[in-house]
Design a protein around this motif. Sequence first.
Motif, PDB file in Angstrom:
ATOM      1  N   VAL A   1       6.754 -55.569 -60.658  1.00 53.72           N
ATOM      2  CA  VAL A   1       6.122 -54.095 -61.116  1.00 53.72           C
ATOM      3  C   VAL A   1       5.121 -53.296 -60.087  1.00 53.72           C
ATOM      4  CG1 VAL A   1       4.536 -53.330 -63.169  1.00 53.72           C
ATOM      5  CG2 VAL A   1       6.555 -55.969 -63.307  1.00 53.72           C
TER       6      VAL A   1
ATOM      7  N   ALA B   1       6.888 -59.760 -63.820  1.00 55.80           N
ATOM      8  CA  ALA B   1       5.777 -59.037 -63.225  1.00 55.80           C
ATOM      9  C   ALA B   1       5.415 -60.961 -62.089  1.00 55.80           C
ATOM     10  CB  ALA B   1       4.963 -59.528 -64.095  1.00 55.80           C
TER      11      ALA B   1
ATOM     12  N   LEU C   1       9.004 -57.433 -69.022  1.00 59.33           N
ATOM     13  CA  LEU C   1       7.678 -57.632 -68.252  1.00 59.33           C
ATOM     14  C   LEU C   1       7.138 -58.723 -67.906  1.00 59.33           C
ATOM     15  CD1 LEU C   1       6.096 -55.198 -67.241  1.00 59.33           C
ATOM     16  CD2 LEU C   1       3.999 -55.788 -69.136  1.00 59.33           C
TER      17      LEU C   1
ATOM     18  N   LYS D   1       9.652 -50.801 -68.115  1.00 65.67           N
ATOM     19  CA  LYS D   1       9.006 -51.440 -69.153  1.00 65.67           C
ATOM     20  C   LYS D   1       7.120 -51.677 -68.773  1.00 65.67           C
ATOM     21  CE  LYS D   1      12.939 -53.764 -70.024  1.00 65.67           C
ATOM     22  NZ  LYS D   1      13.472 -53.575 -71.064  1.00 65.67           N
ATOM     23  N   GLY D   2       7.057 -51.941 -68.020  1.00 69.15           N
ATOM     24  CA  GLY D   2       5.098 -51.652 -67.394  1.00 69.15           C
ATOM     25  C   GLY D   2       4.988 -50.922 -67.929  1.00 69.15           C
TER      26      GLY D   2
ATOM     27  N   TRP E   1       2.030 -51.286 -60.401  1.00 70.58           N
ATOM     28  CA  TRP E   1       1.076 -52.077 -61.298  1.00 70.58           C
ATOM     29  C   TRP E   1       0.648 -50.219 -61.302  1.00 70.58           C
ATOM     30  CZ3 TRP E   1       1.984 -54.547 -65.530  1.00 70.58           C
ATOM     31  CH2 TRP E   1       1.918 -55.650 -65.762  1.00 70.58           C
TER      32      TRP E   1
ATOM     33  N   GLY F   1      11.769 -53.133 -63.299  1.00 71.08           N
ATOM     34  CA  GLY F   1       9.613 -53.714 -63.811  1.00 71.08           C
ATOM     35  C   GLY F   1       9.172 -53.020 -64.306  1.00 71.08           C
ATOM     36  N   THR F   2       8.884 -51.625 -63.392  1.00 73.50           N
ATOM     37  CA  THR F   2       7.819 -50.509 -63.441  1.00 73.50           C
ATOM     38  C   THR F   2       7.974 -49.707 -65.255  1.00 73.50           C
ATOM     39  OG1 THR F   2       7.514 -50.612 -61.528  1.00 73.50           O
ATOM     40  CG2 THR F   2       7.196 -48.818 -62.424  1.00 73.50           C
TER      41      THR F   2
ATOM     42  N   ALA G   1       2.696 -47.782 -62.734  1.00 69.37           N
ATOM     43  CA  ALA G   1       3.081 -47.822 -63.904  1.00 69.37           C
ATOM     44  C   ALA G   1       2.414 -47.977 -65.177  1.00 69.37           C
ATOM     45  CB  ALA G   1       3.875 -49.222 -64.207  1.00 69.37           C
TER      46      ALA G   1
ATOM     47  N   SER H   1      12.346 -53.922 -59.361  1.00 64.77           N
ATOM     48  CA  SER H   1      11.253 -52.864 -58.928  1.00 64.77           C
ATOM     49  C   SER H   1      11.410 -51.127 -59.761  1.00 64.77           C
ATOM     50  CB  SER H   1      11.055 -52.614 -57.989  1.00 64.77           C
ATOM     51  OG  SER H   1      11.346 -54.135 -56.840  1.00 64.77           O
TER      52      SER H   1
END
Length: 255
Positions: free
Chosen positions: A200, A195, A191, A49-50, A202, A46-47, A205, A43
């Motif tokens: 992620v 996702a 991403l 990358k976001g 969001w 992912g965040t 992010a 997580s």
Amino acid sequence: MLELAILVLASLFAGLVDAIGGGGGLVLVPALFGVFPDAAAASLFGTNKGASIWGTGWATLQYARRVQLPWRALWPAAISALIGSAMGAWGVTVIDPGYFRKALPVVLLGVLIYTVLRKNFGQIHAPRYQGRKQVAVASAVGVIVGAYDGFFGPGTGSFLVFLFVRLLGFDFLHASACAKFLNTATNAAALVLFACKGHVWWHLAAVMALSNVIGSLIGTRLALRHGTPFVRVVFVCVVLLLIVKTAWDGFFRSG
């Protein structure tokens, strides 16, 4: 609110550093892990990358407006990087990355020594290849570094910059601009994967993405204003920090 402020500032600084010489993850990823020590690593990655993809993409646009980029070579290189990234991600499932963890700081040290000792390295933009040869070499760089990015990750942007200078004869400014484009492509693929797996955050992010873009704007303007010598210095500093970070992770944290 304090945690959010820390992440916003970290994202801004990460965008600034990444836009010049790469290595934004050195700033933002540790900040995320520091603020959310108990969260799932996927997580947080992912965040990251976001948020960071927006700064990298913005830097690509800014460079493209001021620096002439070899688009005929970069598009095939980006596709090759995506393929390489998928290959690298698959490799994680069958190969233990522990050996690479210990070898990485040694490789980075070689990059640092080579760059520092060769005073004219990356100072002059003199592409070695044109046409199909440039496409072939750029694509080879894309698939190799893309595979590394999918398999392991740290220092991807720095390796891209170094190889564009060493193999293609670019100066550091043009190499950094090309690296941003390829990084945007591989980050987009990562991403999408994060996702789809629901990794992620969001709402976080989105806020971090805004500050990352602001940092990217500042970093890009500094790079364009001060040129190749400035980018070279930032690149050396980023590689030095990467050596310290990866050596710590490979030899001390892992025991």
